[in-house]
Motif scaffolding. Structure first.
Motif, PDB file in Angstrom:
ATOM      1  N   ASP A  18       0.835  -1.214   0.000  1.00  0.00           N
ATOM      2  CA  ASP A  18       0.000   0.000   0.000  1.00  0.00           C
ATOM      3  C   ASP A  18       0.868   1.261   0.000  1.00  0.00           C
ATOM      4  O   ASP A  18       0.654   2.186  -0.784  1.00  0.00           O
ATOM      5  CB  ASP A  18      -0.888   0.022   1.260  1.00  0.00           C
ATOM      6  CG  ASP A  18      -2.058  -0.946   1.178  1.00  0.00           C
ATOM      7  OD1 ASP A  18      -2.284  -1.496   0.084  1.00  0.00           O
ATOM      8  OD2 ASP A  18      -2.723  -1.183   2.194  1.00  0.00           O
ATOM      9  N   LEU A  32      -6.829   6.073  -2.591  1.00  0.00           N
ATOM     10  CA  LEU A  32      -6.930   4.605  -2.702  1.00  0.00           C
ATOM     11  C   LEU A  32      -8.238   4.125  -2.079  1.00  0.00           C
ATOM     12  O   LEU A  32      -8.886   3.210  -2.584  1.00  0.00           O
ATOM     13  CB  LEU A  32      -5.742   3.943  -1.996  1.00  0.00           C
ATOM     14  CG  LEU A  32      -4.402   3.971  -2.735  1.00  0.00           C
ATOM     15  CD1 LEU A  32      -3.391   3.094  -1.998  1.00  0.00           C
ATOM     16  CD2 LEU A  32      -4.541   3.496  -4.171  1.00  0.00           C
ATOM     17  N   VAL A  60     -13.261   1.444  12.796  1.00  0.00           N
ATOM     18  CA  VAL A  60     -12.628   2.723  13.137  1.00  0.00           C
ATOM     19  C   VAL A  60     -11.409   3.024  12.274  1.00  0.00           C
ATOM     20  O   VAL A  60     -10.841   4.101  12.350  1.00  0.00           O
ATOM     21  CB  VAL A  60     -12.215   2.764  14.628  1.00  0.00           C
ATOM     22  CG1 VAL A  60     -13.429   2.607  15.516  1.00  0.00           C
ATOM     23  CG2 VAL A  60     -11.173   1.685  14.932  1.00  0.00           C
ATOM     24  N   GLY A 129      -5.976  -4.726   9.369  1.00  0.00           N
ATOM     25  CA  GLY A 129      -5.546  -4.156  10.655  1.00  0.00           C
ATOM     26  C   GLY A 129      -5.983  -4.979  11.839  1.00  0.00           C
ATOM     27  O   GLY A 129      -5.605  -4.696  12.973  1.00  0.00           O
ATOM     28  N   ASP A 131      -5.891  -7.267  14.709  1.00  0.00           N
ATOM     29  CA  ASP A 131      -4.679  -7.764  15.388  1.00  0.00           C
ATOM     30  C   ASP A 131      -4.991  -8.615  16.611  1.00  0.00           C
ATOM     31  O   ASP A 131      -4.098  -8.982  17.361  1.00  0.00           O
ATOM     32  CB  ASP A 131      -3.767  -6.591  15.781  1.00  0.00           C
ATOM     33  CG  ASP A 131      -4.507  -5.579  16.656  1.00  0.00           C
ATOM     34  OD1 ASP A 131      -4.074  -4.414  16.684  1.00  0.00           O
ATOM     35  OD2 ASP A 131      -5.527  -5.959  17.274  1.00  0.00           O
ATOM     36  N   ILE A 182      -6.209  -4.591  -3.920  1.00  0.00           N
ATOM     37  CA  ILE A 182      -4.804  -4.490  -4.319  1.00  0.00           C
ATOM     38  C   ILE A 182      -4.135  -5.865  -4.477  1.00  0.00           C
ATOM     39  O   ILE A 182      -3.607  -6.179  -5.542  1.00  0.00           O
ATOM     40  CB  ILE A 182      -3.997  -3.594  -3.355  1.00  0.00           C
ATOM     41  CG1 ILE A 182      -4.654  -2.211  -3.257  1.00  0.00           C
ATOM     42  CG2 ILE A 182      -2.541  -3.477  -3.800  1.00  0.00           C
ATOM     43  CD1 ILE A 182      -3.963  -1.216  -2.366  1.00  0.00           C
ATOM     44  N   LEU A 205      -7.333  -2.069  -8.155  1.00  0.00           N
ATOM     45  CA  LEU A 205      -7.397  -0.595  -8.011  1.00  0.00           C
ATOM     46  C   LEU A 205      -6.528   0.129  -9.026  1.00  0.00           C
ATOM     47  O   LEU A 205      -6.037   1.237  -8.768  1.00  0.00           O
ATOM     48  CB  LEU A 205      -7.031  -0.174  -6.575  1.00  0.00           C
ATOM     49  CG  LEU A 205      -7.829  -0.824  -5.444  1.00  0.00           C
ATOM     50  CD1 LEU A 205      -7.559  -0.121  -4.128  1.00  0.00           C
ATOM     51  CD2 LEU A 205      -9.329  -0.828  -5.734  1.00  0.00           C
TER      52      LEU A 205
HETATM   53  N1  LIG Z   1      -3.601   1.507   3.381  1.00  0.00           N
HETATM   54  C1  LIG Z   1      -4.147   1.807   2.199  1.00  0.00           C
HETATM   55  O1  LIG Z   1      -3.626   2.538   1.401  1.00  0.00           O
HETATM   56  C2  LIG Z   1      -5.438   1.190   1.850  1.00  0.00           C
HETATM   57  C3  LIG Z   1      -6.156   0.526   2.838  1.00  0.00           C
HETATM   58  N2  LIG Z   1      -7.382   0.016   2.557  1.00  0.00           N
HETATM   59  C4  LIG Z   1      -8.213  -0.523   3.618  1.00  0.00           C
HETATM   60  O2  LIG Z   1      -7.568  -0.354   4.857  1.00  0.00           O
HETATM   61  C5  LIG Z   1      -7.667  -1.526   5.611  1.00  0.00           C
HETATM   62  C6  LIG Z   1      -6.599  -1.565   6.682  1.00  0.00           C
HETATM   63  O3  LIG Z   1      -6.905  -0.451   7.471  1.00  0.00           O
HETATM   64  P1  LIG Z   1      -6.301  -0.252   8.932  1.00  0.00           P
HETATM   65  O4  LIG Z   1      -6.702   1.086   9.361  1.00  0.00           O
HETATM   66  O5  LIG Z   1      -4.842  -0.590   8.901  1.00  0.00           O
HETATM   67  O6  LIG Z   1      -6.975  -1.351   9.862  1.00  0.00           O
HETATM   68  P2  LIG Z   1      -8.446  -1.918   9.885  1.00  0.00           P
HETATM   69  O7  LIG Z   1      -9.387  -0.913   9.304  1.00  0.00           O
HETATM   70  O8  LIG Z   1      -8.407  -3.264   9.282  1.00  0.00           O
HETATM   71  O9  LIG Z   1      -8.711  -2.078  11.485  1.00  0.00           O
HETATM   72  C7  LIG Z   1      -9.185  -0.988  12.188  1.00  0.00           C
HETATM   73  C8  LIG Z   1      -8.523  -0.810  13.523  1.00  0.00           C
HETATM   74  O10 LIG Z   1      -9.146  -1.716  14.418  1.00  0.00           O
HETATM   75  C9  LIG Z   1      -8.284  -1.968  15.508  1.00  0.00           C
HETATM   76  N3  LIG Z   1      -8.440  -3.377  15.812  1.00  0.00           N
HETATM   77  C10 LIG Z   1      -7.744  -4.410  15.325  1.00  0.00           C
HETATM   78  N4  LIG Z   1      -8.209  -5.571  15.815  1.00  0.00           N
HETATM   79  C11 LIG Z   1      -9.245  -5.242  16.645  1.00  0.00           C
HETATM   80  C12 LIG Z   1     -10.131  -5.999  17.450  1.00  0.00           C
HETATM   81  N5  LIG Z   1     -10.057  -7.345  17.495  1.00  0.00           N
HETATM   82  N6  LIG Z   1     -11.070  -5.354  18.189  1.00  0.00           N
HETATM   83  C13 LIG Z   1     -11.160  -4.004  18.116  1.00  0.00           C
HETATM   84  N7  LIG Z   1     -10.333  -3.201  17.363  1.00  0.00           N
HETATM   85  C14 LIG Z   1      -9.401  -3.845  16.649  1.00  0.00           C
HETATM   86  C15 LIG Z   1      -6.887  -1.634  15.050  1.00  0.00           C
HETATM   87  O11 LIG Z   1      -6.397  -0.646  15.910  1.00  0.00           O
HETATM   88  C16 LIG Z   1      -7.070  -1.094  13.624  1.00  0.00           C
HETATM   89  O12 LIG Z   1      -6.374   0.074  13.423  1.00  0.00           O
HETATM   90  C17 LIG Z   1      -7.554  -2.587   4.586  1.00  0.00           C
HETATM   91  O13 LIG Z   1      -8.021  -3.829   5.037  1.00  0.00           O
HETATM   92  C18 LIG Z   1      -8.428  -2.015   3.469  1.00  0.00           C
HETATM   93  O14 LIG Z   1      -9.763  -2.291   3.734  1.00  0.00           O
HETATM   94  C19 LIG Z   1      -7.964   0.381   1.263  1.00  0.00           C
HETATM   95  O15 LIG Z   1      -8.998  -0.395   0.944  1.00  0.00           O
HETATM   96  C20 LIG Z   1      -6.935   0.316   0.165  1.00  0.00           C
HETATM   97  C21 LIG Z   1      -5.853   1.290   0.458  1.00  0.00           C
END
Ligand SMILES: NC(=O)C1=CN([C@@H]2O[C@H](COP(=O)(O)OP(=O)(O)OC[C@H]3O[C@@H](n4cnc5c(N)ncnc54)[C@H](O)[C@@H]3O)[C@@H](O)[C@H]2O)[C@H](O)CC1
Ligand SMILES: [K+]
Length: 496
Positions: A18, A32, A60, A129, A131, A182, A205
């Motif tokens: 990414d 993106l 979130v 994301g 984890d 991607i 994409l």
């Molecule tokens: N990065 C890019 O250019 C693009 C990303 N795409 C989309 O982004 C997600 C990945 O996003 P990210 O913010 O890294 O994480 P998530 O949205 O998957 O998770 C959100 C957040 O939730 C917290 N978390 C993790 N596990 C738990 C849990 N068990 N309970 C509660 N909260 C939790 C953690 O802190 C994460 O930050 C990717 O999958 C794509 O959908 C774009 O689509 C393309 C470009």
């Protein structure tokens, strides 16, 4: 040549890809996200053109951001859309996406424990994301999605699925379809990931292929056209000895069917000659059933020696049993250092008496046999199939097929990405299917293929034959139904 559409990545690799995409294109994360939302909306429109009431469940992070932008596109297209937010966005791009939804007049509700009725739900809770296992409101929301009467479209990954292993981290969305962005994630193509994702699509994409160049994917999907090349076409002027002699060893008292299936599969997959070393009680039945097989009663190691001398490849294990008879033959067969496929009880004996193989050897465990080979348990194997198949290959220095949904193949020296089989179906989970695979791989080894090529082509041909055979109805598919489709599938391979 592996293309991005066949390469499988971990979450960490996807994050680097990414970032590479942003650097290579000058785009921002929000751009993106917009492309992801547009790709997801195209899938939504194609699959559910009449879904009027749509509920988008947003997390979130950026996955949630994808959801807000998708909600906006659906609303602009005239759909009745509402958003259920787990909590306020924590990611800057997701915040911008949520604002753009609300500025467009889009409603946002918290999750009250139940979901509004809808024609379609969108899972934009978690993607790469994730984890840890879901708990609290996230877990309840996933339960509500799984209990809903309407279909679920998951964005990037079904929430709760581990991108790297394909294990459900506790609760997991069981999606009707998933649109992944991607690049493919490993977890989508093996084990629980296949069911959790439902129909899985990849939206690249519109990014340059160069963004993948920095990452060496540790796994890749088998590609049938490529595999067609590994099996040499048959010259016209040839003797059957040219295609090798397989010796199938097994069939203890009451288990003659297993060794017969392996033997016939070897014939059907092109071995020149197939001998069977088995218990005397099976000889006449096997010859009557398949006169092309050379069947010999073997009481012990001496009788086996004569057969070993004439064999090129061993298919060791179908119906071998755990009695002293099978154990003695297993010892003698392995002492010959012949190229071999080990399955079933030959694997269980190996787990009790581990060794590293010098000769070309292919092991074909199902998860329970894999657990024994690693002194582990089946749940741990299924929790990380990629790690398990590589650990067995390393411990025993053999090519390993880890059977099950999304069969995996690891090379003996670990130098190749894990191969993932995208074909096959649940109807194949019936008695004797593993015996057929053993015979198929032995036949391919006998025709001169390497362990790596024979295992991959054998797994692919077996799975594709199973898909052909199941087309006539999933229930009641028998291992014996596989022979004709196997010939059909490999006939194509032989002629390129
Ligand atoms: N990065 C890019 O250019 C693009 C990303 N795409 C989309 O982004 C997600 C990945 O996003 P990210 O913010 O890294 O994480 P998530 O949205 O998957 O998770 C959100 C957040 O939730 C917290 N978390 C993790 N596990 C738990 C849990 N068990 N309970 C509660 N909260 C939790 C953690 O802190 C994460 O930050 C990717 O999958 C794509 O959908 C774009 O689509 C393309 C470009
Ligand atoms: K998701």
């Amino acid at each position: 040549m592996d293309t991005p559409a066949s390469l499988l990545y971990t979450a960490a690799q996807m994050r680097r890809i990414d970032a590479c995409a942003l650097a290579a294109t000058g785009l921002h994360g929000f751009d993106l996200m917009r492309r992801a939302a547009a790709a997801a909306f195209a899938v939504l429109e194609r699959r559910w053109p009449r879904a009027q009431h749509i509920v988008v469940c947003c997390g979130v992070g950026k996955n949630g951001g994808d959801g807000y932008l998708l909600a906006r596109l659906a609303r602009q297209a005239g759909r009745d859309v509402s958003v259920i937010a787990l909590a306020a966005p924590r990611d800057a791009d997701a915040q911008a996406a949520a604002e753009s939804w609300q500025v467009a007049g889009g409603p946002v509700q918290g999750f009250s424990g139940t979901l509004p009725a809808a024609d379609l739900y969108v899972d934009a809770l978690f993607g790469i994301g994730l984890d840890r296992a879901l708990d609290g409101a996230a877990a309840q929301l996933v339960d509500a999605l799984n209990a809903a009467a309407a279909p679920v479209l998951a964005l990037d990954l079904p929430s709760g699925l581990c991108a790297d292993t394909g294990a459900r981290l506790g609760r997991c969305v069981e999606a009707t379809a998933t649109v992944s962005f991607i690049g493919w994630k490993r977890g989508q193509h093996s084990g629980a990931g296949l069911d959790a994702c439902g129909d899985c699509e990849l939206a690249t994409l519109d990014l340059p292929g160069s963004i993948f160049e920095e990452e060496s994917a540790g796994a890749s999907l088998l590609q049938w056209p490529q595999l067609l090349q590994v099996l040499p076409p048959r010259p016209r002027d040839v003797h059957k000895g040219r295609f090798g002699h397989v010796l199938a060893v097994g069939g203890d008292l009451g288990m003659g069917g297993a060794i017969r299936l392996a033997g016939e599969a070897a014939l059907r997959c092109g071995a020149g000659l197939v001998s069977i070393a088995t218990q005397a009680e099976h000889v006449s039945a096997l010859l009557a059933a398949r006169p092309e097989l050379m069947v010999r009663a073997v009481a012990g190691q001496q009788e086996l020696d004569a057969l070993l001398q004439r064999a090129d490849v061993l298919a060791l294990g179908p119906g071998l049993g755990a009695r002293s008879w099978g154990h003695a033959l297993w010892h003698r067969a392995l002492a010959s250092e012949k190229t071999a496929v080990l399955d079933a009880d030959a694997l269980n004996l190996l787990a009790r008496q581990p060794r590293r193989f010098a000769a070309t050897t292919v092991l074909t465990p199902h998860p329970a046999e894999a657990a024994r080979l690693l002194d582990s348990d089946t749940a741990s194997i299924q929790a990380n199939r990629y790690a398990a198949v590589q650990a067995i290959a390393e411990r025993y220095h053999a090519t390993v097929v880890l059977k099950g949904a999304g069969s995996l193949v690891a090379a003996a020296d670990g130098a190749m990405p894990v191969a993932v089989c995208p074909w096959g179906n649940p109807a194949m989970a019936t008695a004797g299917m593993g015996d057929v695979l053993t015979g198929a791989i032995a036949a391919l080894l006998a025709q001169g293929l390497s362990g790596w090529d024979a295992a991959r082509l054998g797994v692919a041909a077996h799975a594709r034959a199973g898909d052909l055979a199941a087309a006539g109805g999933a229930r009641g598919l028998l291992a014996g139904d596989m022979f004709q489709p196997l010939r059909q599938v490999l006939a194509g391979a032989a002629h390129g």
